[in-house]
Scaffold this motif. Sequence first.
Motif, PDB file in Angstrom:
ATOM      1  N   TYR A 188      93.507 -32.151  87.208  1.00  0.00           N
ATOM      2  CA  TYR A 188      93.547 -33.484  87.808  1.00  0.00           C
ATOM      3  C   TYR A 188      92.392 -33.624  88.796  1.00  0.00           C
ATOM      4  CZ  TYR A 188      98.312 -33.709  85.950  1.00  0.00           C
ATOM      5  OH  TYR A 188      99.394 -33.729  85.122  1.00  0.00           O
ATOM      6  N   TYR A 229      95.757 -37.809  80.289  1.00  0.00           N
ATOM      7  CA  TYR A 229      96.975 -37.269  80.921  1.00  0.00           C
ATOM      8  C   TYR A 229      98.191 -37.425  80.019  1.00  0.00           C
ATOM      9  CZ  TYR A 229      93.935 -38.025  84.953  1.00  0.00           C
ATOM     10  OH  TYR A 229      92.866 -38.028  85.815  1.00  0.00           O
ATOM     11  N   ARG A 234      96.681 -28.391  83.038  1.00  0.00           N
ATOM     12  CA  ARG A 234      96.388 -29.809  83.310  1.00  0.00           C
ATOM     13  C   ARG A 234      95.482 -29.880  84.529  1.00  0.00           C
ATOM     14  NH1 ARG A 234      99.240 -34.123  82.029  1.00  0.00           N
ATOM     15  NH2 ARG A 234     100.256 -33.917  80.011  1.00  0.00           N
ATOM     16  N   PHE A 270     101.045 -37.023  93.519  1.00  0.00           N
ATOM     17  CA  PHE A 270     100.612 -38.212  92.766  1.00  0.00           C
ATOM     18  C   PHE A 270      99.729 -39.145  93.604  1.00  0.00           C
ATOM     19  CE2 PHE A 270     101.650 -42.580  91.231  1.00  0.00           C
ATOM     20  CZ  PHE A 270     101.064 -42.479  89.980  1.00  0.00           C
ATOM     21  N   PHE A 278      98.929 -45.653  85.422  1.00  0.00           N
ATOM     22  CA  PHE A 278      99.262 -44.291  85.853  1.00  0.00           C
ATOM     23  C   PHE A 278     100.673 -44.196  86.443  1.00  0.00           C
ATOM     24  CE2 PHE A 278      94.537 -43.067  86.603  1.00  0.00           C
ATOM     25  CZ  PHE A 278      94.396 -42.779  85.254  1.00  0.00           C
ATOM     26  N   GLY A 313      89.782 -35.820  84.562  1.00  0.00           N
ATOM     27  CA  GLY A 313      91.077 -35.242  84.222  1.00  0.00           C
ATOM     28  C   GLY A 313      91.008 -34.629  82.825  1.00  0.00           C
ATOM     29  N   VAL A 368     102.816 -35.735  87.981  1.00  0.00           N
ATOM     30  CA  VAL A 368     101.603 -35.186  88.603  1.00  0.00           C
ATOM     31  C   VAL A 368     101.924 -34.656  89.998  1.00  0.00           C
ATOM     32  CG1 VAL A 368      99.291 -35.797  89.437  1.00  0.00           C
ATOM     33  CG2 VAL A 368     100.186 -36.846  87.347  1.00  0.00           C
ATOM     34  N   HIS A 413      94.845 -25.951  88.814  1.00  0.00           N
ATOM     35  CA  HIS A 413      95.394 -26.854  87.793  1.00  0.00           C
ATOM     36  C   HIS A 413      96.911 -26.818  87.858  1.00  0.00           C
ATOM     37  CE1 HIS A 413      94.980 -22.817  85.970  1.00  0.00           C
ATOM     38  NE2 HIS A 413      96.122 -23.105  85.380  1.00  0.00           N
ATOM     39  N   ALA A 414      97.533 -27.744  87.147  1.00  0.00           N
ATOM     40  CA  ALA A 414      98.991 -27.745  87.027  1.00  0.00           C
ATOM     41  C   ALA A 414      99.331 -27.182  85.648  1.00  0.00           C
ATOM     42  CB  ALA A 414      99.511 -29.174  87.165  1.00  0.00           C
ATOM     43  N   LEU A 443      96.224 -38.119  93.544  1.00  0.00           N
ATOM     44  CA  LEU A 443      95.562 -38.482  92.275  1.00  0.00           C
ATOM     45  C   LEU A 443      95.061 -39.928  92.350  1.00  0.00           C
ATOM     46  CD1 LEU A 443      94.950 -37.997  89.131  1.00  0.00           C
ATOM     47  CD2 LEU A 443      97.087 -39.215  88.775  1.00  0.00           C
ATOM     48  N   TRP A 448     109.357 -34.162  79.194  1.00  0.00           N
ATOM     49  CA  TRP A 448     108.748 -35.458  79.552  1.00  0.00           C
ATOM     50  C   TRP A 448     109.588 -36.567  78.965  1.00  0.00           C
ATOM     51  CZ3 TRP A 448     105.680 -38.557  82.147  1.00  0.00           C
ATOM     52  CH2 TRP A 448     105.202 -39.725  81.556  1.00  0.00           C
ATOM     53  N   TYR A 466     103.224 -41.700  85.491  1.00  0.00           N
ATOM     54  CA  TYR A 466     102.990 -40.276  85.766  1.00  0.00           C
ATOM     55  C   TYR A 466     103.427 -39.859  87.174  1.00  0.00           C
ATOM     56  CZ  TYR A 466     100.032 -40.869  81.646  1.00  0.00           C
ATOM     57  OH  TYR A 466      99.567 -41.161  80.389  1.00  0.00           O
TER      58      TYR A 466
END
Length: 300
Positions: free
Chosen positions: A282, A230, A280, A15, A5, A290, A12, A259-260, A18, A266, A8
């Motif tokens: 999480y 993800y 998204r 983070f 992860f 997720g 995120v 949510h995001a 998460l 990216w 990310y």
Amino acid sequence: MVAAFERYRDMVPDFSALLKAVETPPPTHIRANTLRVEQEKFRQGMAERGYRLAPVAEIPEAFRWDGPKTPGGTLEYFRGWYQVQGLTSMLPALILDPQAGERLLDLCAAPGGKATYLAQLTRNQALIVANDVSHRRIGILRSHNDRLGITSIVVTRYRGQSFPMRMLFDRILLDPPCSAEGTYRVGARPPLTEDPEVSRRLQRLQQMLVSHAIKLLRPGGTLVYSTCTYAPEENEAVLQPAVEEGRAELVSVDTPFPHAPGLESWNGHRFHPSLKLAARFYPHLVDSWGFFIARLRKPE
Ligand SMILES: C[S@@+](CC[C@H](N)C(=O)[O-])C[C@H]1O[C@@H](n2cnc3c(N)ncnc32)[C@H](O)[C@@H]1O
């Protein structure tokens, strides 16, 4: 800390929350099957039998299962009173917003959590084609259909990317194979692979499935694309070509759950700005798996 992860970290929101969430076991959720039992009778009946259920405010038929036992072995389960289904896994069917009388296609449907929910939401009054390539998983889908009292699902077994073009559908759900990073939570899944080649291989199949799903939609029809991962390679990057070429356009996802937004860039790649309309989910925002969910429309 789950090393896979780490990439990310900047993607995120919050983070570290998460990482904390994936180190806790996920709750179990069930969906009352209102094709078999009326909602109030379900609640009363389950309470009388000593099952502890916590309602989910946003979805009347959803409950968190607080025990005792596991939900897959009760008499009520075998009577078809409910389906065991992750909370976020219920969202693609809700976001597709299926209507009675419509033609619906679930292109990668087995074992059928989402297809059976489509049948419930349309009260067995839509035509639902549930397709999957796996013979074994189709067997499980069929047993859920029988148990849950579903009469509106027709099961087919094609590779989704060559599903026959015999008719066009009003709405299509595409929940393709993915790297399933979102199902990694302590006690639920072994550690993740850190090999990005896994996502790249899946991306090729996912893009073929998206392209074919768009061909199978009637103009103006709706496609919901969902994954429980993800990886942007399997989400925004999969949808990017179809959106950029105007074969489909993003429509905002209507959901009360936090949510995001979808990513606009990216790792140095820029995505079409409308991809931010995707959602998204999480586990530190919604205590479940997720998920990535995008709703698209085929232009008239
Ligand atoms: C994420 S699972 C689907 C879960 C299902 N939507 C549900 O809610 O229960 C992905 C499914 O895609 C199927 N699959 C893999 N490759 C496929 C292909 N080329 N065409 C159609 N289905 C495929 C797998 O057998 C698997 O059942």
